[in-house]
Design a protein around this motif. Structure first.
Motif, mmCIF file in Angstrom:
data_model
loop_
_atom_site.group_PDB
_atom_site.id
_atom_site.type_symbol
_atom_site.label_atom_id
_atom_site.label_comp_id
_atom_site.label_asym_id
_atom_site.label_seq_id
_atom_site.Cartn_x
_atom_site.Cartn_y
_atom_site.Cartn_z
ATOM 1 N N CYS A 166 -6.963 -45.935 -35.469
ATOM 2 C CA CYS A 166 -5.892 -46.925 -35.305
ATOM 3 C C CYS A 166 -6.418 -48.196 -34.663
ATOM 4 O O CYS A 166 -6.831 -48.192 -33.496
ATOM 5 N N HIS A 167 -6.415 -49.288 -35.434
ATOM 6 C CA HIS A 167 -6.667 -50.613 -34.891
ATOM 7 C C HIS A 167 -5.472 -50.971 -34.018
ATOM 8 O O HIS A 167 -4.339 -51.054 -34.497
ATOM 9 N N ALA A 168 -5.717 -51.170 -32.717
ATOM 10 C CA ALA A 168 -4.620 -51.478 -31.805
ATOM 11 C C ALA A 168 -5.147 -52.287 -30.634
ATOM 12 O O ALA A 168 -6.036 -51.837 -29.914
ATOM 13 N N TYR A 169 -4.606 -53.489 -30.446
ATOM 14 C CA TYR A 169 -5.028 -54.333 -29.331
ATOM 15 C C TYR A 169 -4.365 -53.905 -28.026
ATOM 16 O O TYR A 169 -5.002 -53.819 -26.996
ATOM 17 N N GLY A 188 2.348 -51.844 -30.214
ATOM 18 C CA GLY A 188 1.580 -51.229 -31.295
ATOM 19 C C GLY A 188 0.642 -50.154 -30.800
ATOM 20 O O GLY A 188 0.503 -49.104 -31.436
ATOM 21 N N LEU A 189 -0.003 -50.380 -29.669
ATOM 22 C CA LEU A 189 -0.909 -49.367 -29.126
ATOM 23 C C LEU A 189 -0.137 -48.137 -28.657
ATOM 24 O O LEU A 189 -0.571 -46.996 -28.863
ATOM 25 N N ARG A 190 1.013 -48.362 -28.036
ATOM 26 C CA ARG A 190 1.824 -47.218 -27.599
ATOM 27 C C ARG A 190 2.304 -46.406 -28.804
ATOM 28 O O ARG A 190 2.344 -45.173 -28.764
ATOM 29 N N ARG A 191 2.676 -47.093 -29.890
ATOM 30 C CA ARG A 191 3.064 -46.375 -31.108
ATOM 31 C C ARG A 191 1.883 -45.582 -31.663
ATOM 32 O O ARG A 191 2.049 -44.455 -32.167
ATOM 33 N N ALA A 192 0.686 -46.154 -31.575
ATOM 34 C CA ALA A 192 -0.503 -45.463 -32.073
ATOM 35 C C ALA A 192 -0.712 -44.145 -31.336
ATOM 36 O O ALA A 192 -1.001 -43.107 -31.949
#
Length: 452
Positions: A262-265, A269-273
């Motif tokens: 998972c590309h996540a900054y 979005g990172l929490r969803r990842a």
């Protein structure tokens, strides 16, 4: 046809089969490597004065030079004045990118201008350069609009048509509407995208199935897209897939025995990842303490790709320049917090985002500068990366039974990891690809420390 004619044919066939059975199978080639110093990818300390016997494409034995028996007829490679390591592994690359020059159209020119044959030719050069630099395995994280081209490059390497590392590929990658380039064009135009676009769990699962069916070793998803500085000076990253969409992809991939990167900054979005069950976080520029705790609990891998965020900043005083500097500062803090907490960190560079002509190993000194020990940095590109790839004991280690992927440098990479930017010996699958080590002076021996 009469009976005696059938009998003659059967006898001839049996005779030919018998002769084929009697033809001896050629013995695999044997190579004996004299290693002055060995960093085996697993141990915390190096070993000295060893002989590594390679039979075919596997390591047969690793033993002290004093007691080692070199098989009769073995080719001998003298690396007695060098440091030998397992072939290195870069777990985040893009062989279909070349660090695109904005003056030549940047990223968009790949999709709008360059034919796939040209992009495949450039990818062929990229994998050659990777192998030349001692990276004998790559996890390549999408083709950036070149479809399933990575499958073709992998087949060409495996078939012996071109030299290159072992490839673990993700094919097209997955994002959502509004979640990937090309963007910024007139709204009435339907532009091609660098990733496969999905909306909703059904489309997400179908895309994962398509990519897995076409040979993807991993699935990659973009959980964030653009980033900018928020009104309170914070880094904001646009989220893409929902948790439900990601869960459908993860469920499908895991059902095939595959993993999801998972590309996540940072941010939503990172929490969803993490909530969606991704196996690795790519980049992770802005990790909260809660994110790190969740990564530890779930066993999530972290591939930070540091160096790419320290290059090509936009001018200071511009919105993009402020964003670029914020990314780098937060990234350093996130890396240090993850390291201190014991998150499983794996070497990755995002090369392709930076030109392949630059040294891939430039990531090592930055990892060390931010607090990782040189040995752990090397392990992140050897045994630890192999574990993430489910190849433990096969690659990333110098040990009996492992593939004969070996590299060597003339200095001590534990004293200065920058030495790894100049690889002087490369063996992949038991075949010597590069050997520039000749009459290298022996490094001075360090006095043994006495225990108190």
């Amino acid at each position: 046809m009469r009976f005696f004619e059938w009998t003659a044919i059967l006898c001839l066939a049996a005779s030919g089969a018998a002769r084929a059975q009697q033809t001896p199978t050629p013995a695999p080639p044997v190579t004996a490597i004299r290693a002055g110093t060995l960093i085996d990818g697993r141990s915390d300390t190096p070993r000295h004065n060893l002989v590594i016997v390679v039979r075919g494409n596997r390591i047969e034995s690793v033993s002290d030079a004093a007691s080692a028996r070199i098989p009769a007829g073995a080719a001998v490679v003298d690396l007695s004045q060098a440091t030998v390591l397992p072939g290195l592994i870069d777990s985040h690359t893009h062989i279909f990118l070349q660090g695109e020059d904005p003056a030549q159209g940047g990223y968009d020119a790949n999709i709008l201008k360059y034919p796939l044959a040209l992009r495949a030719a450039r990818a062929t050069v990229a994998v050659h350069r990777a192998l030349e630099q001692g990276f004998t395995a790559l996890r390549d994280l999408e083709t950036e609009g070149a479809g399933y081209g990575d499958i073709g490059i992998k087949m060409a390497i495996d078939g012996g048509y071109i030299p290159g590392p072992r490839l673990f590929v993700v094919t097209r990658a997955i994002s959502t509407t509004g979640g990937y380039s090309l963007d910024g064009y007139a709204p009435e135009l339907t532009m091609p995208k660098g990733a496969q676009i999905v909306d909703g769990p059904v489309e997400a699962r179908k895309a994962a199935r398509e990519q897995l069916d076409h040979g993807a070793d991993w699935i990659k998803v973009y959980m964030t897209h653009r980033s900018w500085i928020g009104k309170n000076g914070e880094l904001v990253s646009q989220p893409t897939l929902t948790v439900e969409e990601l869960k459908a992809i993860v469920d499908e991939a895991h059902g095939w025995g595959k993993k999801v990167a998972c590309h996540a900054y940072g941010g939503i979005g990172l929490r969803r990842a993490l909530d969606g069950g991704c196996d690795s976080i790519e980049h992770g520029l802005d990790l909260r303490d809660e994110d790190i705790a969740q990564m530890l609990k779930q066993g999530t891998w972290y591939v930070p790709t540091l160096a790419v965020y320290y290059t090509d900043w936009s001018p200071a005083g511009t919105a993009d320049g402020e964003r670029d500097r914020k990314r780098a500062s937060l990234h350093a803090i996130s890396f240090q917090k993850a390291l201190k907490a014991g998150v499983k960190i794996v070497f990755g560079t995002d090369v392709g985002g930076i030109p392949w002509s630059e040294p891939i190993a430039q990531e090592f000194p930055l990892m060390v500068k931010l607090g990782m020990s040189p040995m752990d940095a090397i392990k992140s590109a050897t045994s630890r990366a192999a574990e993430m790839l489910d190849m433990q004991g096969q690659i990333g280690v110098v040990a009996p039974g492992a593939f004969a992927d070996l590299v060597a440098v003339s200095g001590d990479p534990l004293a200065d990891t920058k030495i790894l930017e100049t690889m002087q010996f490369v063996m992949k699958d038991g075949n010597v690809f590069k050997n520039d080590i000749k009459n290298v002076p022996a490094p001075p021996e360090k006095p043994e420390r006495k225990r108190k």
